[in-house]
Design a protein around this motif. Structure first.
Motif, PDB file in Angstrom:
ATOM      1  N   UNK A   1      26.567  60.341  44.278  1.00 36.10           N
ATOM      2  CA  UNK A   1      27.368  60.213  43.061  1.00 36.10           C
ATOM      3  C   UNK A   1      28.841  59.988  43.361  1.00 36.10           C
TER       4      UNK A   1
ATOM      5  N   UNK B   1      34.034  59.428  37.533  1.00 37.94           N
ATOM      6  CA  UNK B   1      32.837  58.578  37.568  1.00 37.94           C
ATOM      7  C   UNK B   1      32.793  57.611  36.396  1.00 37.94           C
TER       8      UNK B   1
ATOM      9  N   UNK C   1      26.316  63.658  49.027  1.00 33.77           N
ATOM     10  CA  UNK C   1      24.919  63.693  49.452  1.00 33.77           C
ATOM     11  C   UNK C   1      24.005  63.123  48.372  1.00 33.77           C
ATOM     12  N   UNK C   2      24.366  63.390  47.102  1.00 35.81           N
ATOM     13  CA  UNK C   2      23.556  62.928  45.975  1.00 35.81           C
ATOM     14  C   UNK C   2      23.827  61.466  45.628  1.00 35.81           C
TER      15      UNK C   2
ATOM     16  N   UNK D   1      35.312  65.254  37.536  1.00 36.40           N
ATOM     17  CA  UNK D   1      34.228  64.409  38.043  1.00 36.40           C
ATOM     18  C   UNK D   1      33.788  63.392  36.986  1.00 36.40           C
TER      19      UNK D   1
ATOM     20  N   UNK E   1      28.640  67.810  48.402  1.00 32.78           N
ATOM     21  CA  UNK E   1      27.388  67.891  47.653  1.00 32.78           C
ATOM     22  C   UNK E   1      27.159  66.635  46.831  1.00 32.78           C
ATOM     23  N   UNK E   2      28.204  66.190  46.120  1.00 31.86           N
ATOM     24  CA  UNK E   2      28.077  64.999  45.286  1.00 31.86           C
ATOM     25  C   UNK E   2      27.907  63.746  46.149  1.00 31.86           C
TER      26      UNK E   2
END
Lengths: 320, 501
Positions: free
Chosen positions: A215, A193, A212-213, A189, A209-210
């Motif tokens: 990221x 990123x 949703x955030x 990750x 999950x990421x």
């Protein structure tokens, strides 16, 4: 004489009980072996089900993690355990790919186990950082075609589902993206990123999950169609028909476990997976319940084995 | 909103009677499992996860993090008393902590470890509160090339850290590197050096290896010295339970430096707290006026690394809280716990649930204070253990080791592995070879190889990636300078010797 009769009657009723193994099971603690580390999704789901099962069966159900030998040691131990239904191993979508990569491993998923049921499933996700120049999945394939061998994707070890999905896309789209192996999602990750690697192929558990955030941006997911928990993410199959891959969890026991025991456990799991709180907890982890019959599970494993072997052969992936 | 109002909010959450209780339970449990070799925070937290379903989210996270940093405290106890590193980071504590115990100074060693950890824990908590976002960029700056260079620097530091012959140290590092090759290679899927044994498919595990090399071999060599036959305890003259003013003066700068190193390295995913603790050890040895005291019971050799590993343990929460990614397996479990509670770890947590975020951070400070209060009075009891005749103590040590190794995976073959490592460790004692460089080579080697190959894949085979990144180049340069600085005196000494002859 009366005493005699009473004894006979007692003996008769005892033998009647013994001939019904479904009633005699479980007669002691049930152990669920999880061959990945504590905290991973097999472990979390295993512990969730263990708590529910022990409530319903009236016997303790415990989870033991055995990560020795890349999970082979723990799986083998259950395959060789007493076939009395007190030892369960959680197989995952990665187990057939492991077998496809290692023809010499000491057990065969299709022959050496009493398969019980699949439990839940999630797709794999292809994702990029929010600021990536890659707009969507079609754009990714176009850019990969224009720059052969230039794009890279993060994945788990060689032969993992991450890798197999990446190579499957490479085959069907006629592109050449380079897989970079990582141990777990964290470092992958960070490298994606910070732009060192172009895209990420990871589990729905991690990626949704990421996303949703904010990221990560999901380009596509590998379910056969749209995925209930992320309906706005297109399926890979919408662009490259034929590609579909779900990672799943499933229960298996030693080969000669009596069918009534298998059926009873199958029924309990089916009922547990229908409970609202269980569904909600699975959804938190990006999973949907996926109960099956033992035969359906066998069918799934066989067809996955065949599919993975095809990809492995086509791309010349070898454990050498 | 400034940091103080945020921290005040945090303390208002952490100081509710309920959450104080969870914090106490967590720290106590953590200390206990830290003391038991092999039983680590990972297994404990995994077992407690289902219980936390019914707690409030803040209560659950406060308790689980208490277990984690409590274990870091407890881990040093067995390392100092019986030379048993329960966790990766306490390997370094063995080096000077156990010699101190043998010298009757177990009390000061345990006390300075507790105080150093407390100080480091407090500083790291403040750091998390104030600069967790800028520190994330440290983690972002580390790609495969940078990791490789950091590991290379680490290996060079290992040579510095060894006492005695650098040649033997290099040999031990190489042996460690070889051991790290065992298992399935993630870059090719090939099995290496497994000899067809299924249990080795995933590689050699750290815990049985460390326990064998340090703990078991120590037991054998103590027995050989005849301490057991005479019914003698490990040490007879216990001198003082608390550090003297002189000890404190020596330790204070080491604690400060260790805290700094640990805080920064803790942010990196991977074996960060171990790298932090031995980087601190190597630094203290380099800075010491008399480096020869190290390995024989130098208190700075306990104070620095213990502070570093505790600071690192604390700051390893930063990637979890700021990015939602785990930096080690305990953090992976915490993510599991958060998801079960319906919380998504990541950057939005701080703004969406500030009471939870700051409550957990405030609880860390409270937990560290609790640990100090719990641990200082316990020292008297721990030290009494050393008064037990060795023939009574060593079966207990062996039993604890076996249970610990077995319970990790419920695998009997790993207990055998520990036994083999024990024999090997005894051999090393006889040959006067240090096991620490081997273990460090073992831990760093695997990560170094993976990152080297990853970096080369990313650069499409261009090795310049290691020097075009300024961070990587700087790390490599420091490594080169250290290497020269270590080799030169050795060569000069040899020359002088030749001249004398």
């Amino acid at each position: 004489m009366l005493k005699h009769l009473a004894a006979l009657a007692a003996a008769a009723s005892l033998s009647a009980l013994a001939s019904l193994p479904a009633l005699a099971w479980p007669d002691r603690q049930i152990t669920i072996t999880v061959v990945t580390g504590a905290g991973g999704s097999p472990d979390t789901v295993g512990r969730l089900l263990a708590a529910k099962l022990s409530e319903r069966l009236g016997k303790p159900v415990v989870v033991e993690n055995n990560t020795a030998g890349a999970g082979i040691a723990g799986t083998l131990a259950v395959a060789r355990s007493q076939p009395d239904g007190h030892n369960i191993v959680i197989l995952t979508g990665g187990t057939p790919s492991q077998q496809a990569m290692r023809p010499k491993q000491p057990y065969d998923l299709t022959k050496d186990f009493a398969l019980v049921t699949t439990l839940c499933a999630y797709p794999m996700v292809v994702a990029v950082p929010p600021n990536s120049p890659i707009k969507d999945f079609k754009d990714l394939l176009a850019k990969a075609k224009a720059n052969p061998g230039k794009l890279s994707y993060s994945m788990n070890a060689i032969g993992s589902l991450h890798h197999l999905l990446g190579e499957w896309i490479n085959i069907e789209a006629g592109v050449d993206m380079q897989g970079i192996p990582y141990r777990g999602s964290s470092q992958a990750f960070l490298d994606v990123t910070s732009g060192r690697v172009d895209l990420m192929v990871d589990t729905g558990t991690f990626a949704f999950g990421q996303v949703k955030q904010g990221q990560l941006r999901a380009l596509a997911q590998s379910a056969p169609g749209r995925y209930d928990l992320a309906p706005d993410v297109p399926a890979v199959a919408e662009t490259l028909p034929g590609i579909n891959m779900m990672s799943w969890l499933g229960f298996a026991m030693a080969k000669d476990t009596p069918r009534p025991v298998v059926d009873r456990l199958n029924k309990e799991i089916r009922e547990i997976l229908a409970m609202e709180d269980v569904k909600a907890k699975l959804a938190e982890m990006g999973n949907i319940p996926m109960p099956s019959t033992p035969e359906e599970m066998h069918q799934r494993i066989s067809s996955e084995l065949a599919q993975w072997k095809k990809i492995i052969a086509a791309k010349g992936i070898k454990a050498e | 909103m400034d940091v103080f109002t945020q921290l005040a909010l945090g303390f208002s959450v952490a100081l509710t009677p309920q959450n104080l209780l969870y914090c106490l339970i967590g720290s106590l449990l953590g200390t206990l499992i830290g003391v038991l070799p092999g039983v680590g925070p990972v297994a404990t937290i995994a077992m407690l996860l289902p219980i936390t379903y019914n707690l409030s989210p803040a209560g659950a996270l406060i308790m689980l993090s208490g277990i984690y940093y409590g274990a870091q405290y407890g881990g040093s106890t067995t390392a100092i008393l019986v030379n048993l590193p329960g966790e990766t980071s306490s390997v370094v504590t063995c080096l000077d902590g156990h010699p101190m115990a043998k010298d009757g100074r177990a009390g000061p060693a345990l006390a300075i470890a507790a105080m150093g950890s407390f100080f480091a824990g407090c500083v790291a908590t403040i750091v998390i509160a104030i600069v967790s976002t800028p520190l994330v960029s440290v983690a972002m700056a580390f790609g495969p090339a940078e990791y490789f260079s950091l590991m290379a620097l680490g290996l060079i530091l290992t040579v510095v850290l060894a006492r005695g012959s650098p040649l033997k140290a290099v040999g031990m590092i190489l042996a460690g590197l070889l051991l790290s090759l065992v298992g399935t290679d993630i870059h090719s899927g090939a099995e290496r050096l497994t000899f067809g044994l299924p249990v080795l498919t995933g590689g050699v595990d750290f815990v049985p290896l460390a326990m064998g090399l340090f703990g078991l071999s120590e037991v054998v060599s103590n027995l050989e010295k005849g301490t057991a036959a005479g019914g003698e305890p490990l040490t007879k003259n216990i001198r003082g339970l608390f550090p003297s003013a002189h000890d404190l003066r020596q330790s204070a700068p080491a604690i400060l430096r260790g805290t700094g190193i640990g805080t920064v390295l803790g942010v990196l995913p991977g074996a960060s707290s171990m790298v932090a603790s031995f980087a601190s050890y190597a630094l203290e040895k380099k800075l010491a006026k008399d480096p020869s005291r190290f390995g024989k019971g130098a208190i700075e050799g306990v104070a620095g690394p213990e502070s570093a590993n505790n600071a690192g343990a604390q700051t390893s929460f930063i990637p979890l809280l700021a990015l939602g990614i785990p930096s080690n397996s305990v953090m992976a479990l915490m993510i599991g716990a958060m998801m079960i509670q319906g919380l998504q770890p990541g950057p939005m947590l701080m703004s969406k649930q500030p009471d939870l975020f700051w409550g957990v951070i405030a609880s860390m400070w409270i937990g560290n204070a609790m640990l100090l209060v719990i641990n200082l009075p316990l020292i008297g009891i721990w030290v009494r253990l050393l008064n037990i005749p060795y023939w009574l103590l060593f079966p207990g040590i062996l039993l604890l080791c076996s249970i610990g190794v077995y319970s990790m995976n419920n695998e009997a073959s790993e207990v055998l592995l520990a036994a083999v490592a024990g024999v090997l460790g005894y051999l090393f004692i006889k040959l006067k070879c240090e096991p620490a460089p081997l273990l460090l080579g073992f831990v760093l080697g695997g990560m170094m190889e993976e990152n080297l190959r990853r970096a080369m894949l990313i650069s499409r085979g261009d090795p310049r990636i290691f020097v075009t990144s300024p961070l990587s180049a700087a790390l490599l340069a420091v490594a080169a300078i250290l290497l020269v600085a270590t080799i030169l005196p050795a060569i000069r000494q040899k020359r002088e010797k030749l001249v004398e002859d």
